[in-house]
Design an enzyme around this catalytic site. Structure first.
Site, mmCIF file in Angstrom:
data_model
loop_
_atom_site.group_PDB
_atom_site.id
_atom_site.type_symbol
_atom_site.label_atom_id
_atom_site.label_comp_id
_atom_site.label_asym_id
_atom_site.label_seq_id
_atom_site.Cartn_x
_atom_site.Cartn_y
_atom_site.Cartn_z
ATOM 1 N NE ARG A 34 -2.350 -1.309 3.528
ATOM 2 C CZ ARG A 34 -1.801 -0.525 4.438
ATOM 3 N NH1 ARG A 34 -1.885 0.802 4.318
ATOM 4 N NH2 ARG A 34 -1.186 -1.020 5.487
ATOM 5 C CE1 TYR B 83 0.253 -5.906 -1.779
ATOM 6 C CE2 TYR B 83 -0.801 -3.927 -0.922
ATOM 7 C CZ TYR B 83 -0.298 -5.199 -0.724
ATOM 8 O OH TYR B 83 -0.364 -5.759 0.520
ATOM 9 C CE LYS C 155 -7.319 -3.697 5.061
ATOM 10 N NZ LYS C 155 -5.944 -4.091 5.184
ATOM 11 C CG HIS D 256 -7.226 -3.072 9.911
ATOM 12 N ND1 HIS D 256 -5.905 -2.729 10.092
ATOM 13 C CD2 HIS D 256 -7.236 -4.043 8.966
ATOM 14 C CE1 HIS D 256 -5.147 -3.468 9.283
ATOM 15 N NE2 HIS D 256 -5.918 -4.274 8.599
ATOM 16 C CB SER E 220 -0.855 -3.673 7.871
ATOM 17 O OG SER E 220 -1.973 -2.877 7.564
ATOM 18 C CB CYS F 240 0.322 -6.527 13.838
ATOM 19 S SG CYS F 240 1.527 -5.245 13.468
ATOM 20 C CG ASP G 90 -7.628 -7.202 6.612
ATOM 21 O OD1 ASP G 90 -6.711 -6.995 7.431
ATOM 22 O OD2 ASP G 90 -7.785 -6.506 5.594
ATOM 23 N NE ARG H 207 -0.152 -8.653 2.329
ATOM 24 C CZ ARG H 207 -0.712 -8.286 3.485
ATOM 25 N NH1 ARG H 207 -1.839 -8.831 3.881
ATOM 26 N NH2 ARG H 207 -0.143 -7.372 4.242
#
Ligand code: GTP
Ligand code: SPV
Ligand code: MN
Length: 590
Positions: A80, A208, A217, A237, A259, A261, A286, A375
């Site tokens: 991002r 991406y 998002k 989130h 993110s 984590c 998420d 990812r």
């Protein structure tokens, strides 16, 4: 212009509000073809074949990884881009200091120039999608227009995409408009623009995930958080998980971590052998949309239908469940490959990378073989512990909200807020080391309130006031906690084993929700006593455990000074009640 492509399935009803918008966009962008996505398997296969032909995808080893493909993105386009992400409101204060702001008129002018003729020679895909169970009153629909087959294929895995969403849009008469083009993938011509006042998004120059899969998002957090504030709910989130105890009772927990984590891993946790009878059910990994329910509890749905997860670190020891889930029908982005064409990444203890994420012969001097933010994209139904409640239109009742971050020093393993308002302060105080999920320096501690710093579509001051308002909307608000799996020793080793062992912390959290669970009161909230934490079969030194469960006043006095400086930067928008909570903690700390 609207010549059907070979993989267009049955023609479908095209609601006029969508068709008109597609028409306007096509006049601006001049695609060669328009493809309305129906969300079918045949269509997905067609997109895959197309990308195998263009080289956008590489087929991975069919025997070990059936249905798996590798996408190598442009090397400048791997995460991002927060510095190029804007919230464009009429008044700059509505976006707040937590967002980059641009005047909507200027932003539209800039984006219109970029989009002009940008789809010449390309196919325009119309991707109708529903965020949330298709028949849930809490769900919201959108349409993404994109010129990327990779985006269309990922949206198929990540959302409820196609005909059913289009029908709902026709019925409801509204949808979030997301316009996307990969453009030239030039970092100097890359912007992710949000227009929350008109529920629209324009994204140019990136392929991406978080920049390009606009349902995620951009819609489900930045736009939805704005809508949620207006309508009395929350877009967060957060991962959502059902934790079933040996007696068969399930508590649902929502956890907001920044993110990379640990949300996906917590949502798919495998109980340690020493905790027989415990079961975990993934609702989401998420994003959570939270609504006050008719019984005064807070209910959550997962707006997504798939996972766009961090690959590195996933292995049979840390998370066998995730590891096995991605051995078939998965799109990998920016991993390395072995000599026999299997995907490879750092943290795997078998296999040897021969080609790195950029497609070069692997050479450790070039850095990691897989990109640290590589990812996997996979449909949620491939998760063997996908909760039956994930499709429930009313969502799941939340017993506990857990905040967390990556803090190598002093933040305890777990503590509980005194009440809802104090919990809002705990959430507003979240800070975490930056990760590879966004471009920029990694490992720098920054404030990331509610793990929403990159995702809140409006002024954090207003956002905290919205959070505080739920005290009056809920008869039984969730209890609020903070965790930290990432404490380290002076050699950089993690003090806490994490992953499956995190269930011990969830067990204490649940006990607290049920009015059990021993705790000591401290100025920052309630901490478990070492005895209150289930340590049967746990391989952690008593002294280390003690260290993980200790509140260090000097460190916290400094921390709260930082928090105060941060929340005061939102001026008159920072709610008075939040300042009162903070002053209270400071007073207790002395
Ligand atoms: P986003 O998808 O970016 O929002 O990230 P996420 O919060 O879902 O993070 P994820 O679960 O994918 O974890 C990110 C990284 O942290 C991975 O490399 C994991 O292996 C690692 N990780 C997850 N949980 C733990 C834990 O309990 N302890 C340690 N040490 N590492 C963890
Ligand atoms: C994150 O960065 O928090 C992610 C990945 O979950 S992305 O979809 O790119 O935002
Ligand atoms: Mn995320």
């Amino acid at each position: 212009m609207a010549t059907p492509t070979p993989h267009t399935a049955v023609p479908q009803h095209q609601p006029k509000i969508v068709a008109d918008w597609v028409d306007t966009v096509a006049r601006l962008t001049r695609p060669d073809r328009i493809h309305w996505c129906d969300g079918s398997e045949e269509e997905y296969q067609g997109l895959i074949e197309l990308m195998l032909g263009t080289g956008d995808l590489v087929k991975l080893n069919e025997e070990t990884h059936p249905g798996c493909y590798l996408h190598r993105s442009d090397p400048t386009d791997v995460a991002r881009v927060e510095h190029l992400t804007f919230v464009c409101t009429h008044h700059t204060h509505d976006a707040g200091p937590n967002n980059n702001w641009m005047d909507p008129v200027d932003a539209k002018r800039l984006m219109t120039e970029l989009f002009e003729d940008c789809m010449k020679g390309r196919t325009l895909y119309v991707v109708p999608y529903c965020m949330g169970p298709i028949d849930s009153p809490y769900s919201r629909c959108g349409v993404e227009i994109t010129d990327s087959a990779y985006v269309a294929a990922n949206m198929k895995l990540m959302t409820r995409m196609g005909a059913a969403a289009l029908e709902r849009i026709a019925r409801e008469g509204n949808f979030v408009k997301g316009l996307h083009s990969t453009g030239e993938l030039d970092p100097d011509r890359r912007y992710i623009m949000h227009f929350p006042e008109e529920l629209s998004i324009m994204s140019y120059g990136s392929g991406y995930g978080g920049n390009a899969l606009l349902g995620k998002k951009c819609h489900a957090l930045r736009i939805a958080s704005w809508q949620a504030r207006d309508e009395g709910w929350m877009a967060e989130h957060m991962m959502l998980v059902g934790v079933e105890n040996p007696r068969g009772e399930t508590h649902y927990i929502a956890a907001a971590f920044p993110s990379a984590c640990g949300k996906t891993n917590l949502a798919m946790l495998i109980p340690p052998e020493s905790m027989p009878g415990w079961k975990i059910w993934t609702v989401g990994d998420d994003i959570g949309w939270l609504h006050p329910g008719p019984d005064g509890r807070l209910y959550a749905i997962n707006p997504e239908a798939g996972y766009f997860g961090v690959v590195p670190g996933t292995n049979a020891q840390t998370n066998r469940q995730a590891y096995e889930m991605i051995t078939h029908d998965t799109i990998f982005t920016n991993v390395a490959v072995t000599a026999d064409n299997q995907p490879w990444w750092e943290g795997l203890d078998e296999g040897t990378p021969v080609t790195d994420w950029r497609g070069r012969p692997y050479d450790p001097r070039n850095g990691p073989a897989a990109h640290p933010n590589s990812r996997f994209t996979v449909a949620a139904r491939q998760n063997p512990i996908y909760s039956k409640m994930a499709d429930a239109p009313g969502g799941v009742p939340i017993s506990a909200i857990v905040f967390g971050g990556r803090r190598r020093e002093f933040t305890p393993l777990v503590y509980q807020a005194r009440n809802w308002a104090h919990g809002v302060l705990v959430g507003a105080s979240v800070a975490s080391e930056t990760t590879a999920a966004a471009t920029g320096k990694v490992g720098i501690v920054r404030r990331d309130p509610m793990a929403m710093k990159p995702f809140c579509g409006y002024n954090f001051g207003d956002y905290w006031a919205h959070w505080l308002s739920f005290a009056g909307k809920l008869e039984q608000p969730p209890k609020i906690f903070h965790v930290n799996w990432f404490r380290r020793d002076s050699d950089g080793r993690f003090l806490w084993p994490g992953f499956g062992e995190n269930l011990r912390v969830l067990e204490w959290i649940i006990a607290r929700c049920e009015g059990r669970g021993e705790a000591v009161e401290t100025p920052i909230g309630y901490l478990p006593t070492a005895a209150a934490l289930n340590s049967a079969g746990l391989d952690v030194d008593a002294a280390i455990l003690e260290q993980l469960l200790t509140m260090v006043p000097e460190a916290w006095r400094k921390e709260m000074t930082d928090v105060e400086e941060y929340i005061d930067a939102f001026d008159e928008r920072t709610p008075h009640d939040l300042k009162v909570e903070l002053a209270d903690v400071r007073r207790r700390l002395g």
